[in-house]
Design an enzyme around this catalytic site. Structure first.
Site, PDB file in Angstrom:
ATOM      1  N   LYS A 121       0.853  -1.030  -0.074  1.00 30.91           N
ATOM      2  CA  LYS A 121      -0.237  -0.119  -0.014  1.00 30.91           C
ATOM      3  C   LYS A 121       0.823   1.266  -0.069  1.00 30.91           C
ATOM      4  CE  LYS A 121      -4.268   1.672   0.289  1.00 30.91           C
ATOM      5  NZ  LYS A 121      -5.072   1.051   1.507  1.00 30.91           N
ATOM      6  N   HIS A 122       0.776   2.110  -0.964  1.00 30.82           N
ATOM      7  CA  HIS A 122       1.572   3.331  -0.913  1.00 30.82           C
ATOM      8  C   HIS A 122       3.014   2.994  -1.108  1.00 30.82           C
ATOM      9  CE1 HIS A 122      -2.157   5.719  -0.967  1.00 30.82           C
ATOM     10  NE2 HIS A 122      -2.531   5.375   0.215  1.00 30.82           N
ATOM     11  N   ASN A 168      13.227   5.655   7.156  1.00 32.49           N
ATOM     12  CA  ASN A 168      13.823   4.451   8.126  1.00 32.49           C
ATOM     13  C   ASN A 168      12.704   3.410   8.281  1.00 32.49           C
ATOM     14  OD1 ASN A 168      16.140   5.775   9.079  1.00 32.49           O
ATOM     15  ND2 ASN A 168      14.874   7.144  10.336  1.00 32.49           N
ATOM     16  N   HIS A 208      14.361   5.405  -0.369  1.00 28.35           N
ATOM     17  CA  HIS A 208      13.647   6.823  -0.089  1.00 28.35           C
ATOM     18  C   HIS A 208      12.576   7.065  -1.300  1.00 28.35           C
ATOM     19  CE1 HIS A 208      17.264   7.443   2.193  1.00 28.35           C
ATOM     20  NE2 HIS A 208      16.341   7.757   3.146  1.00 28.35           N
TER      21      HIS A 208
END
Length: 538
Positions: A289-290, A432, A538
């Protein structure tokens, strides 16, 4: 009024009297050439293209008759000649250009139909260096760029998909091409040669072992115009490169709505994660999800793996992406369709499973034909203001690492299996990243936080929510292991994991405070292994 040069106005319509055709992709060629010939357009061609047209009964002039020079060097030199490029580049309404054409016997070429040697397909098939070099087209791009530059007079066609538009334009304008079409096709022609040159330059960079060449080009071909991008006010398109890597870009969509920008991004993340799990060893499912996993698990069956992955975060899984590392079967399909799911991506699917998924007409089902190799090299490109960040794909695999036990207690066999599982997942969690896992399944995931201790606490909180949703009395994190994508800068994140119930830790190490963190692990009775490899994402 737009001008070509020296004040010469751009003609809105240009009669097409002569066409040069030289293509590697001959789909639709004969029909296109027949339609041109029916309009009285003279055809000029080269090599295999000329033979295909002559075999179809068309009258075609060989390029050598135009240049007065034979094809030489195995066809490497055939169109690189002033009578070809003069015919493409001449400004017809410029007096000096007209005189030069007359003096040198140059006749204008009004339509150029070229598609390039199949370089991308050749190198993607694993061809050797010499074969790759031989498939670098020189004359094709040179002619294409010449015609595109002179689009005031020349119609340039680089894609068989545009044959119909050219013929429609000629029909609508009594055998003349419109400036609107010529401009559009010129833009496409320059984009095609740019993408082609990007493929060649990047391949050569790989061949000579140059990871950061002075110039880096990126190219692709439009696969789909998206309704919008990440948000409705953003425009977007999906472009395919020549890479043959199994995944969302190369998959067959068996059913469901068109994929959105976010669907493609999330589906890619899901399939890259699940491809880390060898189907010869285990069945594995990842729910995304996302772009972050909300549950990953192994199992004796796909159904079991899905149920265990779903248990990790059943709330976030709603409307998610489900990726499988092996053939979708009926039992797993029945479970997956019980909740709203956007996409299922799988290497293969049983007929019965396809029928089950078909009950949800909007659910997309993608079949890739294989898994992505997690060890394969590749490029990752991200745009920033005024530039591009380009790096190699993160192809580090935990199975290849030399794990180092640094605590007084070594992990048990079960802990070690869960540690490698958790680190495999952590590689695909936004940094993180903290991953709690037990018995080959995630039980809590903390992603994308500014501090590692926050990720550890969020993962523990989500594990408690999952425990409650499953109706269990004992927290899922009791007796689990924990993986961190990067080192613990302080002992606080480690201690938060211990408080949640973790008994063993896997992390890259490399902090100035490693000794302090190791000491804290020993005091808490934890086993800790270091990987020596970080997986920031990231």
């Amino acid at each position: 009024m737009a001008v070509v040069s020296k004040g010469v106005p751009v003609p809105p319509l240009v009669s097409v009297k002569r066409a040069l055709l030289s293509v590697s992709d001959k789909s639709g060629l004969v029909e296109f050439a027949q339609a041109l010939a029916a309009r009285g357009i003279d055809l000029v061609s080269t090599g295999g293209t000329r033979k295909a047209l002559e075999d179809a009964g068309l009258a075609v002039k060989d390029i050598a008759e135009v240049t007065g020079f034979p094809e030489i060097m195995d066809g490497r030199v055939k169109t690189l000649h002033p009578r070809v490029h003069g015919g493409l580049l001449a400004i017809r309404d410029d007096a000096d250009h007209a005189i030069a054409m007359t003096d040198h016997g140059i006749i204008g070429i009004d339509l150029l139909c070229v598609n390039l040697y199949p370089f991308e397909e050749t190198v993607a098939s694993g061809a050797d260096y010499a074969t790759g070099v031989e498939n670098i087209d020189i004359g094709g791009p040179a002619m294409t760029r010449a015609a595109a530059k002179n689009h005031a007079y020349v119609t340039v066609v680089v894609d068989p998909a545009d044959y119909g538009a050219v013929l429609d334009d000629l029909a609508a304008n009594d055998g003349k091409s419109s400036i609107a079409l010529r401009k559009r096709l010129a833009q496409k022609a320059f984009a095609r040669t740019a993408a082609y040159d990007a493929a060649v330059s990047n391949w050569l960079a790989d061949q000579v072992g140059e990871p950061t060449p002075d110039y880096r080009a990126v190219g692709g071909r439009l696969a789909e115009v998206m309704r919008y991008g990440e948000n409705p006010h953003q425009s977007a398109g999906f472009y395919r490169t020549g890479e043959r890597r199994p995944g969302v870009a190369t998959a067959r969509q068996l059913q469901g709505k068109t994929l959105s920008y976010n669907n493609i991004n999330d589906t890619d993340a899901a399939f890259e994660l699940v491809s880390e799990f060898d189907p010869a060893r285990t069945r594995a499912v990842a729910i995304i999800k996302h772009a972050n996993p909300c549950g990953v698990a192994e199992g004796a069956t796909l159904k079991q793996a899905y149920e265990r992955a779903l248990r990790c975060d059943p709330v976030s899984a709603f409307g998610g992406i489900v990726a499988l590392n092996c053939r979708l079967d009926a039992a797993a399909a029945e479970e997956i369709v019980k909740i709203f799911t956007e996409v299922i991506i799988t290497p293969e699917a049983d007929d019965e499973a396809v029928e089950i998924v078909a009950r949800k007409k909007n659910l997309r089902l993608l079949v890739t034909g294989g898994l992505a190799d997690p060890r394969a090299p590749g490029l990752f490109v991200k745009s920033v203001a005024g530039g591009l960040l380009v790096q190699s794909r993160d192809n580090g695999v935990v199975d290849d690492l030399d794990l180092k036990v640094v605590t007084k207690r070594a992990p048990t066999a079960q802990e070690l299996a869960d540690l490698t599982f958790a680190f495999r997942v952590a590689k695909h969690v936004k940094s993180n990243a903290i991953v709690y896992a037990r018995d080959g399944a995630t039980v809590g995931i903390g992603a994308g936080q500014m501090s590692r201790v926050d990720s550890a606490r969020i993962a523990a909180r989500k594990a408690l929510d999952a425990t409650e949703a499953a109706g269990l009395g004992e927290p899922l994190t009791k007796g689990c292991v924990v993986a961190s994508d990067a080192f613990f800068p302080f002992a606080d994140g480690l201690l938060s994991a211990a408080e949640a119930g973790a008994t063993a830790v896997i992390q890259p190490g490399g902090s100035m405070r490693d000794d302090e963190v190791i000491k804290a692990a020993d005091e808490a009775g934890l086993a800790m292994v270091l990987t020596g490899m970080r997986h920031f994402r990231h």
